[in-house]
Motif scaffolding. Structure first.
Motif, PDB file in Angstrom:
ATOM      1  N   LEU A  40     -22.021  -7.488 -11.876  1.00 50.78           N
ATOM      2  CA  LEU A  40     -21.318  -6.734 -12.907  1.00 50.78           C
ATOM      3  C   LEU A  40     -22.192  -6.575 -14.151  1.00 50.78           C
ATOM      4  N   GLY A  41     -22.890  -7.637 -14.537  1.00 49.20           N
ATOM      5  CA  GLY A  41     -23.796  -7.567 -15.684  1.00 49.20           C
ATOM      6  C   GLY A  41     -24.904  -6.556 -15.468  1.00 49.20           C
ATOM      7  N   ASN A  42     -25.439  -6.501 -14.259  1.00 45.84           N
ATOM      8  CA  ASN A  42     -26.479  -5.522 -13.944  1.00 45.84           C
ATOM      9  C   ASN A  42     -25.926  -4.100 -13.927  1.00 45.84           C
ATOM     10  N   TYR A  43     -24.670  -3.930 -13.510  1.00 44.22           N
ATOM     11  CA  TYR A  43     -24.037  -2.611 -13.582  1.00 44.22           C
ATOM     12  C   TYR A  43     -23.871  -2.174 -15.040  1.00 44.22           C
ATOM     13  N   ARG A  44     -23.488  -3.085 -15.902  1.00 45.19           N
ATOM     14  CA  ARG A  44     -23.299  -2.741 -17.319  1.00 45.19           C
ATOM     15  C   ARG A  44     -24.598  -2.237 -17.935  1.00 45.19           C
ATOM     16  N   ARG A  45     -25.724  -2.803 -17.509  1.00 43.81           N
ATOM     17  CA  ARG A  45     -27.022  -2.388 -18.049  1.00 43.81           C
ATOM     18  C   ARG A  45     -27.375  -0.946 -17.665  1.00 43.81           C
ATOM     19  N   ILE A  46     -26.933  -0.499 -16.505  1.00 42.97           N
ATOM     20  CA  ILE A  46     -27.298   0.859 -16.064  1.00 42.97           C
ATOM     21  C   ILE A  46     -26.148   1.849 -16.204  1.00 42.97           C
ATOM     22  N   LEU A  47     -25.087   1.451 -16.873  1.00 43.25           N
ATOM     23  CA  LEU A  47     -23.899   2.296 -17.001  1.00 43.25           C
ATOM     24  C   LEU A  47     -24.197   3.728 -17.452  1.00 43.25           C
ATOM     25  N   PRO A  48     -25.077   3.945 -18.432  1.00 44.32           N
ATOM     26  CA  PRO A  48     -25.356   5.334 -18.848  1.00 44.32           C
ATOM     27  C   PRO A  48     -25.979   6.191 -17.734  1.00 44.32           C
ATOM     28  N   GLN A  49     -26.599   5.558 -16.750  1.00 44.18           N
ATOM     29  CA  GLN A  49     -27.236   6.300 -15.657  1.00 44.18           C
ATOM     30  C   GLN A  49     -26.244   6.693 -14.558  1.00 44.18           C
ATOM     31  N   LEU A  50     -25.059   6.086 -14.557  1.00 43.91           N
ATOM     32  CA  LEU A  50     -24.086   6.332 -13.498  1.00 43.91           C
ATOM     33  C   LEU A  50     -23.250   7.571 -13.775  1.00 43.91           C
ATOM     34  N   ASN A  51     -22.762   8.186 -12.722  1.00 48.23           N
ATOM     35  CA  ASN A  51     -21.926   9.372 -12.812  1.00 48.23           C
ATOM     36  C   ASN A  51     -20.466   8.924 -12.922  1.00 48.23           C
ATOM     37  N   THR A  52     -19.891   9.008 -14.130  1.00 52.07           N
ATOM     38  CA  THR A  52     -18.525   8.516 -14.347  1.00 52.07           C
ATOM     39  C   THR A  52     -17.482   9.350 -13.603  1.00 52.07           C
ATOM     40  N   GLU A  53     -17.770  10.610 -13.380  1.00 54.85           N
ATOM     41  CA  GLU A  53     -16.856  11.472 -12.611  1.00 54.85           C
ATOM     42  C   GLU A  53     -16.734  10.965 -11.174  1.00 54.85           C
ATOM     43  N   LYS A  54     -17.861  10.612 -10.572  1.00 52.12           N
ATOM     44  CA  LYS A  54     -17.843  10.053  -9.220  1.00 52.12           C
ATOM     45  C   LYS A  54     -17.057   8.747  -9.183  1.00 52.12           C
ATOM     46  N   ILE A  55     -17.315   7.889 -10.168  1.00 51.33           N
ATOM     47  CA  ILE A  55     -16.622   6.596 -10.218  1.00 51.33           C
ATOM     48  C   ILE A  55     -15.113   6.815 -10.286  1.00 51.33           C
ATOM     49  N   ARG A  56     -14.674   7.731 -11.133  1.00 52.01           N
ATOM     50  CA  ARG A  56     -13.252   8.027 -11.267  1.00 52.01           C
ATOM     51  C   ARG A  56     -12.670   8.547  -9.949  1.00 52.01           C
ATOM     52  N   ASN A  57     -13.375   9.472  -9.307  1.00 53.00           N
ATOM     53  CA  ASN A  57     -12.886  10.026  -8.036  1.00 53.00           C
ATOM     54  C   ASN A  57     -12.804   8.959  -6.950  1.00 53.00           C
ATOM     55  N   TYR A  58     -13.824   8.121  -6.855  1.00 53.07           N
ATOM     56  CA  TYR A  58     -13.801   7.045  -5.863  1.00 53.07           C
ATOM     57  C   TYR A  58     -12.670   6.070  -6.149  1.00 53.07           C
ATOM     58  N   ALA A  59     -12.483   5.721  -7.411  1.00 51.17           N
ATOM     59  CA  ALA A  59     -11.443   4.759  -7.790  1.00 51.17           C
ATOM     60  C   ALA A  59     -10.050   5.287  -7.459  1.00 51.17           C
ATOM     61  N   GLU A  60      -9.839   6.585  -7.655  1.00 54.15           N
ATOM     62  CA  GLU A  60      -8.530   7.177  -7.369  1.00 54.15           C
ATOM     63  C   GLU A  60      -8.256   7.285  -5.877  1.00 54.15           C
ATOM     64  N   ALA A  61      -9.289   7.270  -5.055  1.00 53.48           N
ATOM     65  CA  ALA A  61      -9.121   7.456  -3.619  1.00 53.48           C
ATOM     66  C   ALA A  61      -8.850   6.160  -2.853  1.00 53.48           C
ATOM     67  N   VAL A  62      -9.211   5.022  -3.423  1.00 57.15           N
ATOM     68  CA  VAL A  62      -9.074   3.760  -2.686  1.00 57.15           C
ATOM     69  C   VAL A  62      -7.654   3.219  -2.785  1.00 57.15           C
ATOM     70  N   PRO A  63      -7.265   2.361  -1.820  1.00 56.99           N
ATOM     71  CA  PRO A  63      -5.955   1.711  -1.929  1.00 56.99           C
ATOM     72  C   PRO A  63      -5.900   0.841  -3.189  1.00 56.99           C
ATOM     73  N   LYS A  64      -4.721   0.692  -3.752  1.00 49.16           N
ATOM     74  CA  LYS A  64      -4.499  -0.077  -4.989  1.00 49.16           C
ATOM     75  C   LYS A  64      -5.373   0.453  -6.126  1.00 49.16           C
ATOM     76  N   SER A  65      -5.420   1.784  -6.224  1.00 52.56           N
ATOM     77  CA  SER A  65      -6.295   2.415  -7.213  1.00 52.56           C
ATOM     78  C   SER A  65      -5.949   2.026  -8.646  1.00 52.56           C
ATOM     79  N   ASP A  66      -4.675   1.775  -8.943  1.00 53.45           N
ATOM     80  CA  ASP A  66      -4.294   1.379 -10.307  1.00 53.45           C
ATOM     81  C   ASP A  66      -4.981   0.085 -10.708  1.00 53.45           C
ATOM     82  N   LYS A  67      -5.006  -0.868  -9.792  1.00 55.44           N
ATOM     83  CA  LYS A  67      -5.645  -2.159 -10.070  1.00 55.44           C
ATOM     84  C   LYS A  67      -7.160  -1.986 -10.249  1.00 55.44           C
ATOM     85  N   VAL A  68      -7.766  -1.152  -9.412  1.00 60.25           N
ATOM     86  CA  VAL A  68      -9.208  -0.890  -9.497  1.00 60.25           C
ATOM     87  C   VAL A  68      -9.543  -0.232 -10.830  1.00 60.25           C
TER      88      VAL A  68
END
Length: 179
Positions: A142-170
């Motif tokens: 998680l710490g390593n993810y925080r370091r590269i957060l600006p490089q990640l595509n937040t739109e993709k993260i949101r779409n993936y999070a909404e598609a998985v089971p228990k998306s509210d918790k994720v």
């Protein structure tokens, strides 16, 4: 790498395949799999041997450099309906087929292509399996993810999070622990 069937098409018979192996022009790297290179990385071999499986979890975190802990086995995801992989080098995770294709990408590893989930999808998997991971391991990644957060595509993260089971918790975990 080539399968035995591909080698039969190219060389004509098992005799000629064995002759190429004896001459050192072809190498048997696994049962029914040949290569023109003597050494093939195990991850590349497993990715080739199981083309419908995608590298995930510990193996993917290691390949992306989120941890320096080398996994003992290659963790791979397949669709739920897939046959079990009876290879002691592989830990298999079953996934609904509608989730399996999300975030699938190809990574070059030592000159070979591997089927792996992208970094954004692996962040979702990290959050989903949080309770099954050792606490310090989870915090390191998680710490390593925080370091590269600006490089990640937040739109993709949101779409993936909404598609998985228990998306509210994720989504809640992403908001409180990642962003």
């Amino acid at each position: 790498m080539k399968t035995r069937t591909e080698c039969l098409k190219e060389y004509g018979s098992d005799y000629f395949i064995n002759q190429m192996v004896a001459e050192g022009k072809l190498f048997r790297v696994d049962k029914g799999i040949f290569s023109e290179k003597e050494y093939v990385p195990e991850l590349a071999l497993l990715s080739y041997k199981y083309p419908n499986a995608i590298i995930t979890m510990d193996t993917a975190f290691y390949l992306y450099g989120f941890t320096d802990e080398v996994p003992d086995v290659c963790t791979m995801e397949t669709k739920r309906e897939a046959a079990p992989i009876s290879d002691k080098r592989v830990k298999q995770i079953f996934m609904p087929k509608e989730l399996l294709g999300q975030g699938r990408t190809t990574m070059e590893y030592k000159g070979y292509d591997l089927q792996i989930f992208d970094r954004e999808r692996m962040l979702i998997e990290l959050v989903r399996y949080k309770s099954k991971l050792p606490f310090n391991y989870y915090k390191e990644i998680l710490g390593n993810y925080r370091r590269i957060l600006p490089q990640l595509n937040t739109e993709k993260i949101r779409n993936y999070a909404e598609a998985v089971p228990k998306s509210d918790k994720v989504i809640r975990t992403l908001r409180t622990e990642v962003y």
